[in-house]
Design a protein around this motif. Structure first.
Motif, mmCIF file in Angstrom:
data_model
loop_
_atom_site.group_PDB
_atom_site.id
_atom_site.type_symbol
_atom_site.label_atom_id
_atom_site.label_comp_id
_atom_site.label_asym_id
_atom_site.label_seq_id
_atom_site.Cartn_x
_atom_site.Cartn_y
_atom_site.Cartn_z
ATOM 1 N N CYS A 91 -9.255 11.589 -6.172
ATOM 2 C CA CYS A 91 -8.736 10.264 -6.541
ATOM 3 C C CYS A 91 -9.029 9.261 -5.440
ATOM 4 C CB CYS A 91 -7.250 10.321 -6.862
ATOM 5 S SG CYS A 91 -6.217 10.952 -5.543
ATOM 6 N N ARG A 92 -8.872 7.994 -5.809
ATOM 7 C CA ARG A 92 -9.071 6.916 -4.840
ATOM 8 C C ARG A 92 -8.261 5.700 -5.279
ATOM 9 N NH1 ARG A 92 -14.362 6.097 -7.587
ATOM 10 N NH2 ARG A 92 -14.202 4.015 -8.495
ATOM 11 N N PHE A 93 -8.131 4.754 -4.334
ATOM 12 C CA PHE A 93 -7.426 3.504 -4.585
ATOM 13 C C PHE A 93 -8.436 2.367 -4.615
ATOM 14 C CE2 PHE A 93 -4.250 6.284 -2.780
ATOM 15 C CZ PHE A 93 -3.152 6.050 -3.586
ATOM 16 N N ALA B 258 1.331 6.826 -6.739
ATOM 17 C CA ALA B 258 0.210 7.723 -7.028
ATOM 18 C C ALA B 258 0.608 9.177 -6.786
ATOM 19 C CB ALA B 258 -0.996 7.347 -6.171
ATOM 20 N N GLN B 259 1.344 9.435 -5.724
ATOM 21 C CA GLN B 259 1.806 10.799 -5.458
ATOM 22 C C GLN B 259 2.695 11.295 -6.595
ATOM 23 O OE1 GLN B 259 3.560 10.006 -1.624
ATOM 24 N NE2 GLN B 259 1.800 10.855 -0.526
ATOM 25 N N VAL C 196 0.788 4.184 -2.845
ATOM 26 C CA VAL C 196 0.560 5.587 -2.511
ATOM 27 C C VAL C 196 1.706 6.440 -3.038
ATOM 28 C CG1 VAL C 196 0.409 7.238 -0.593
ATOM 29 C CG2 VAL C 196 -0.944 5.124 -0.553
ATOM 30 N N TYR C 197 2.934 5.982 -2.871
ATOM 31 C CA TYR C 197 4.095 6.721 -3.375
ATOM 32 C C TYR C 197 4.003 6.895 -4.897
ATOM 33 C CZ TYR C 197 8.870 7.699 -4.837
ATOM 34 O OH TYR C 197 9.975 8.252 -5.431
ATOM 35 N N ARG D 76 0.830 -1.206 0.000
ATOM 36 C CA ARG D 76 0.000 0.000 0.000
ATOM 37 C C ARG D 76 0.863 1.255 0.000
ATOM 38 N NH1 ARG D 76 -3.011 -3.135 3.591
ATOM 39 N NH2 ARG D 76 -2.239 -1.954 5.358
ATOM 40 N N ARG D 77 1.942 1.266 0.781
ATOM 41 C CA ARG D 77 2.842 2.427 0.810
ATOM 42 C C ARG D 77 3.468 2.667 -0.558
ATOM 43 N NH1 ARG D 77 4.227 0.271 5.837
ATOM 44 N NH2 ARG D 77 6.108 -0.655 4.998
ATOM 45 N N ASP E 81 -7.032 4.019 1.955
ATOM 46 C CA ASP E 81 -6.751 5.439 1.864
ATOM 47 C C ASP E 81 -5.255 5.674 1.769
ATOM 48 O OD1 ASP E 81 -9.445 6.281 2.127
ATOM 49 O OD2 ASP E 81 -9.330 5.980 4.291
ATOM 50 N N ALA E 82 -4.889 6.889 1.392
ATOM 51 C CA ALA E 82 -3.480 7.245 1.276
ATOM 52 C C ALA E 82 -2.844 7.554 2.624
ATOM 53 C CB ALA E 82 -3.303 8.436 0.336
ATOM 54 N N GLY E 83 -3.654 7.716 3.654
ATOM 55 C CA GLY E 83 -3.138 8.072 4.970
ATOM 56 C C GLY E 83 -2.345 6.953 5.629
#
Length: 123
Positions: free
Chosen positions: A100-102, A87-88, A84-85, A80-81, A120-122
């Protein structure tokens, strides 16, 4: 003999067809970034766009069956990390990032499941 790469490519193709059939539009397939805070970088299997403009980062997972939690259970915190990376990095290329969403598309045997907003990206 079929390789893991071939199985993964077929799962991604099936997921793409499924999402296209549901009205999403392909922005990019297999978006990759190197390094960063992760030695393995990151990859997004499919970057799709919803009709309302939402950008959807899609991870595709396939397993022969649902044993051991199935395909969805194979997406751990490290994966997941990296998603997210990636996607950023993708979003930094855009002048105005959209909502946006995953999502995750999983195949357990022949069963397909589309998990919208899977994480979530959090932290």
């Amino acid at each position: 003999m079929v390789t893991k790469k071939q199985l993964g490519d077929e799962a991604e193709a099936r997921a793409l067809r499924h999402l296209l059939d549901h009205g999403l539009v392909l922005e990019q397939a297999n978006y990759r970034v190197a390094g960063g805070p992760f030695s393995r970088g990151g990859e997004i299997d499919l970057v799709m766009r919803e009709r309302d403009g939402t950008l959807v980062f899609v991870e595709v997972r396939a397993r022969a069956d649902a044993a051991h939690g199935g395909a969805a259970a194979s997406i751990g915190s490290a994966k997941r990390r990296r998603l997210v990376y990636a996607a950023q990095c993708y979003l930094m290329r855009l002048a105005t990032p959209p909502p946006c969403r995953f999502d995750v598309v999983v195949f357990d045997g022949e069963r397909v499941e589309w998990l919208r907003g899977a994480f979530d990206a959090g932290p």
